[in-house]
Design a protein around this motif. Sequence first.
Motif, PDB file in Angstrom:
ATOM      1  N   TYR A  60       1.161  -1.145  -0.072  1.00 48.46           N
ATOM      2  CA  TYR A  60      -0.067  -0.335   0.411  1.00 48.46           C
ATOM      3  C   TYR A  60       0.733   1.425   0.400  1.00 48.46           C
ATOM      4  N   LEU A  61       1.743   1.273   0.711  1.00 49.36           N
ATOM      5  CA  LEU A  61       2.479   2.177   1.219  1.00 49.36           C
ATOM      6  C   LEU A  61       3.929   2.634  -0.264  1.00 49.36           C
ATOM      7  N   GLN A  62       3.773   2.005  -1.378  1.00 47.99           N
ATOM      8  CA  GLN A  62       4.797   1.733  -2.288  1.00 47.99           C
ATOM      9  C   GLN A  62       3.415   2.478  -3.258  1.00 47.99           C
ATOM     10  N   LYS A  63       2.404   1.912  -3.423  1.00 46.27           N
ATOM     11  CA  LYS A  63       1.196   2.079  -4.650  1.00 46.27           C
ATOM     12  C   LYS A  63       1.061   3.963  -4.300  1.00 46.27           C
ATOM     13  N   LEU A  64       1.163   4.246  -2.992  1.00 39.48           N
ATOM     14  CA  LEU A  64       0.829   5.099  -2.937  1.00 39.48           C
ATOM     15  C   LEU A  64       1.514   6.429  -3.331  1.00 39.48           C
ATOM     16  N   ALA A  65       2.811   6.261  -2.808  1.00 40.52           N
ATOM     17  CA  ALA A  65       4.094   7.084  -3.601  1.00 40.52           C
ATOM     18  C   ALA A  65       4.310   7.209  -4.920  1.00 40.52           C
ATOM     19  N   GLN A  66       3.295   5.960  -5.426  1.00 43.18           N
ATOM     20  CA  GLN A  66       3.782   5.540  -6.677  1.00 43.18           C
ATOM     21  C   GLN A  66       2.677   6.547  -7.759  1.00 43.18           C
ATOM     22  N   LEU A  67       1.438   6.566  -7.090  1.00 46.80           N
ATOM     23  CA  LEU A  67       0.305   7.097  -7.350  1.00 46.80           C
ATOM     24  C   LEU A  67       0.243   8.803  -7.577  1.00 46.80           C
ATOM     25  N   LEU A  68       1.187   9.261  -5.909  1.00 48.38           N
ATOM     26  CA  LEU A  68       1.421  10.520  -6.012  1.00 48.38           C
ATOM     27  C   LEU A  68       2.668  11.345  -7.064  1.00 48.38           C
ATOM     28  N   ARG A  69       3.588  10.699  -7.524  1.00 43.70           N
ATOM     29  CA  ARG A  69       4.329  10.851  -8.689  1.00 43.70           C
ATOM     30  C   ARG A  69       3.923  10.547 -10.061  1.00 43.70           C
ATOM     31  N   TYR A  70       3.160   9.506 -10.190  1.00 40.47           N
ATOM     32  CA  TYR A  70       2.869   8.940 -11.596  1.00 40.47           C
ATOM     33  C   TYR A  70       1.710   9.331 -12.038  1.00 40.47           C
ATOM     34  N   GLY A  71       0.434   9.758 -10.783  1.00 41.83           N
ATOM     35  CA  GLY A  71      -1.265   9.067 -11.316  1.00 41.83           C
ATOM     36  C   GLY A  71      -1.422   7.809 -11.145  1.00 41.83           C
ATOM     37  N   SER A  72      -2.675   7.875 -11.921  1.00 37.94           N
ATOM     38  CA  SER A  72      -2.966   6.428 -11.583  1.00 37.94           C
ATOM     39  C   SER A  72      -4.494   6.163 -12.565  1.00 37.94           C
ATOM     40  N   ASP A  73      -4.454   4.736 -12.971  1.00 37.00           N
ATOM     41  CA  ASP A  73      -5.709   4.676 -14.101  1.00 37.00           C
ATOM     42  C   ASP A  73      -7.333   5.082 -13.315  1.00 37.00           C
ATOM     43  N   GLY A  74      -6.928   4.986 -12.034  1.00 37.42           N
ATOM     44  CA  GLY A  74      -8.457   5.082 -11.204  1.00 37.42           C
ATOM     45  C   GLY A  74      -8.492   4.283 -10.643  1.00 37.42           C
ATOM     46  N   VAL A  75      -7.608   2.876 -10.158  1.00 35.99           N
ATOM     47  CA  VAL A  75      -8.213   2.128  -9.936  1.00 35.99           C
ATOM     48  C   VAL A  75      -6.511   1.735  -8.929  1.00 35.99           C
ATOM     49  N   ASN A  76      -5.667   1.538 -10.067  1.00 35.65           N
ATOM     50  CA  ASN A  76      -4.257   1.334  -9.838  1.00 35.65           C
ATOM     51  C   ASN A  76      -3.225   2.010 -10.133  1.00 35.65           C
ATOM     52  N   PRO A  77      -2.263   2.261  -9.068  1.00 30.38           N
ATOM     53  CA  PRO A  77      -0.973   3.736  -9.463  1.00 30.38           C
ATOM     54  C   PRO A  77      -0.308   3.225 -10.972  1.00 30.38           C
ATOM     55  N   TYR A  78       0.012   4.565 -12.086  1.00 30.89           N
ATOM     56  CA  TYR A  78       0.970   4.265 -13.126  1.00 30.89           C
ATOM     57  C   TYR A  78       2.953   3.962 -11.689  1.00 30.89           C
ATOM     58  N   THR A  79       3.424   2.722 -12.817  1.00 27.36           N
ATOM     59  CA  THR A  79       4.820   2.775 -11.842  1.00 27.36           C
ATOM     60  C   THR A  79       5.923   3.576 -13.394  1.00 27.36           C
ATOM     61  N   SER A  80       5.061   4.308 -13.822  1.00 23.41           N
ATOM     62  CA  SER A  80       5.977   5.255 -14.798  1.00 23.41           C
ATOM     63  C   SER A  80       5.606   6.226 -15.267  1.00 23.41           C
ATOM     64  N   ALA A  81       6.202   7.376 -15.448  1.00 24.07           N
ATOM     65  CA  ALA A  81       5.198   8.903 -16.389  1.00 24.07           C
ATOM     66  C   ALA A  81       4.686   8.689 -17.145  1.00 24.07           C
ATOM     67  N   GLN A  82       3.286   8.743 -17.414  1.00 23.56           N
ATOM     68  CA  GLN A  82       3.010   8.723 -18.512  1.00 23.56           C
ATOM     69  C   GLN A  82       1.994  10.123 -19.225  1.00 23.56           C
ATOM     70  N   ALA A  83       2.126   9.447 -20.881  1.00 31.28           N
ATOM     71  CA  ALA A  83       1.590  11.412 -21.406  1.00 31.28           C
ATOM     72  C   ALA A  83       1.011  11.366 -20.872  1.00 31.28           C
ATOM     73  N   SER A  84      -0.681  11.059 -20.575  1.00 33.40           N
ATOM     74  CA  SER A  84      -1.616  11.215 -20.445  1.00 33.40           C
ATOM     75  C   SER A  84      -2.683  10.331 -19.229  1.00 33.40           C
ATOM     76  N   PRO A  85      -2.448  10.835 -17.858  1.00 37.46           N
ATOM     77  CA  PRO A  85      -2.740  10.166 -16.861  1.00 37.46           C
ATOM     78  C   PRO A  85      -4.306   9.887 -16.905  1.00 37.46           C
ATOM     79  N   VAL A  86      -5.060   9.181 -16.421  1.00 30.34           N
ATOM     80  CA  VAL A  86      -6.537   9.276 -16.141  1.00 30.34           C
ATOM     81  C   VAL A  86      -6.639  10.219 -15.197  1.00 30.34           C
ATOM     82  N   HIS A  87      -5.878   9.676 -14.304  1.00 29.48           N
ATOM     83  CA  HIS A  87      -5.655  11.098 -12.939  1.00 29.48           C
ATOM     84  C   HIS A  87      -4.695  11.086 -12.379  1.00 29.48           C
ATOM     85  N   PRO A  88      -4.179  12.865 -12.893  1.00 32.77           N
ATOM     86  CA  PRO A  88      -3.131  13.182 -13.281  1.00 32.77           C
ATOM     87  C   PRO A  88      -1.983  13.006 -11.168  1.00 32.77           C
ATOM     88  N   PRO A  89      -0.970  12.514 -11.480  1.00 33.42           N
ATOM     89  CA  PRO A  89       0.014  13.226 -10.585  1.00 33.42           C
ATOM     90  C   PRO A  89      -0.435  14.149  -9.961  1.00 33.42           C
TER      91      PRO A  89
END
Length: 727
Positions: free
Chosen positions: A286-315
Amino acid sequence: MFPRISDSIRPVLWGGAALLGLGLAACGGGEGSDATSATLAAATPSAQAQRAIRDVGSLQPYLGIGINQLSYYDGSHAMADVVRHSQFRSNSWGDASVDVNGAPTSDFLMIFSSLRMAAGTYALSFRGQAEVGAAGIPEDGSGDRPYIRNQKYDSATNLTTAELVIPTIIRDNAWLAFSGTRRSAGAALDTGVTEVHLWRPGYPTDGSVQFTSEFVAAMQKFHVIRGMDFVAANSNPSVKWSDRTTMRHIGMVGSTGQPWELLVALANATGRDLWINVPVKANDDYLQKLAQLLRYGSDGVNPYTSAQASPVHPPLAPGLRVYVEYGNELWNSGPGFWGFGWALDLARAVAGDTTHPIAYDGSLASDPYLALRRWIAFRSAAISLTFRRVFGDSAMMTTVRPVLASQVGDANVFFSEALRWADGFYGQVRTTPPINRTARAISDLWWGGGGAAYYDSDTPPTDTNEATMSAYFAGLPSAQFGRDTATDAIWSRGYGLKSVAYEGGPGPGGTPTGAGVAPPQLAALYNADPRMTERMIAAHRVYEANGGQMLNYYVYSSSPPWDFVNDLTPGVVSSTSSPKLSAIDTLRVGERGPVTLGTAVPGTVWLQDPAASIRTYGGGAWSYGGQAIRFNIGTRGKAFAESALIPIRSDLGGTYSFSINTIDAPSGGQMELLVNGQSVGIWKLVASTSGQPQASVSLKATLPSGLSVVRIRPLNNAIWVRDLVVK
């Protein structure tokens, strides 16, 4: 410091008679006027140009605000989509049957207000079909009740649209009634609907604007937004990432709080720094995914693990900072603070295991409360290290700022014990269990620390007599406020941290039990008094004078007596002009007040001088007619037995010389000097006898202008110290 009043469900109108006010879609109704006050500016991550660059080192104060959980009674009017504030209930006023995303699975009522709602035309939409009626009481006593019009169903998209017309401001309980529901064209009756939205007048219906313009304006009065209540930190039982609330959820949320993405979106929309509270039981994933969400954003359910050109939910937008706190008030055993029990259980589970970091220097099985103090620091440090792995070293203490929050004024030694333990464990490389692979200073783990900064008057607000009110404001804040602030500042600065109040501010009649001397209505009168503005400004100057650097005020709305909105006359939009907010307006454009805490240097600090504000840990036995402090032996790599923290104040930054005067120092005695958490060197003392003071050699250290805290501690012998001399 203070427990929050429970956000229990406010009473609504019961019984069949209440439903007679419903205006069904088929019944039509008169024309209503649209609200014209919502002037929209697209508040997006590009709104960074609006951001006032401010930090603890700025000439002007650095101010935060807490926000409450969204509800139909929170009074914030924060969301453009009213459904975010609304609660679904059954037609019998019990709990509604809902699916995993909060959508009703049978006919239901949607309570959208219990205070006041603005007149205008609200855009309603949902997937599925239903007959919809509206209920609400006109504030002006007229018969112009809310109603539904222009309801349409598109079978191709399974989308129903309609308009809720509120002809004049409504008050008290208001709701929509959905009957004959079908989730799809082929579904049976009474199966509910999904994707419900109710957009305020003047706002787009595509979700491109999530927050009301007035709420954004209110938040932009501050520099940091703390989402403790927003994510239900006090009752959030989440362990796994899948336990959290996702962006697919509609309606009021439960104990898992609002989605992280929504809190990040608020920071981005306002251009303000963010303060998050991590659930107490959250696991490492949970801690890792929360940090990833803040840095990379998410698709609404799970965080991305790298920078995205068009994240569904931005970081979190570039340039914004995130403050990271473990739980909330984990020392607080009061009602509603579930985190205390959870953290205590987690600490007890490992208290006897000497291979666990909190028991590295001996079993704590017989002292679960010492284990709790250390557990709070341990898990908070683990969160910090997780964010370091995700964001990288360069982002730590700049973009990512972990905070060690504690009980105000080092009460019950929660703060000092946590700092001493962390200094002992993380300060050395350990190659056998419990392993610590990298030696770290306290300031490598946390950016800031401290307790709350609440204050009240020595005269309780018992009535509205002018004599009582005058005495109340004359005594606001009480002297204890300055003393507590100083204690927190000395401990935090002494270990190299910024002095931070995770929450605070005035709360007329508020008490540590949360009961309050004054009932909410009386507290509201004091909060609405113009004198509150002046006294808040004066209290903030006391906070700054005693070393406080960042105060997050509690809370914008919904928690009398601490809230910032006008509870006497609830608004129909977010408040931006209450007396408390007026104080913030003045503070944020004025300069910081001067720091008066600490002995001015160059000069000599006698360690027994009560005016020197010295804080000690340990026995601190006195000797030679009250001339000196005795420091017992400390052991490097363990939590030091005794030390003194000495606040000093320099007008000019630069290099200074430090020495101590000892009495009867043993031959070969060693005393370590630390300044603002950094080790400067070790005094190797000359033996002295007959009770005569003996000056040590000098050690040199650089001081910034303003407040610094010197920490001294023995390394190999019991040592008596009379003075600290700074030249």
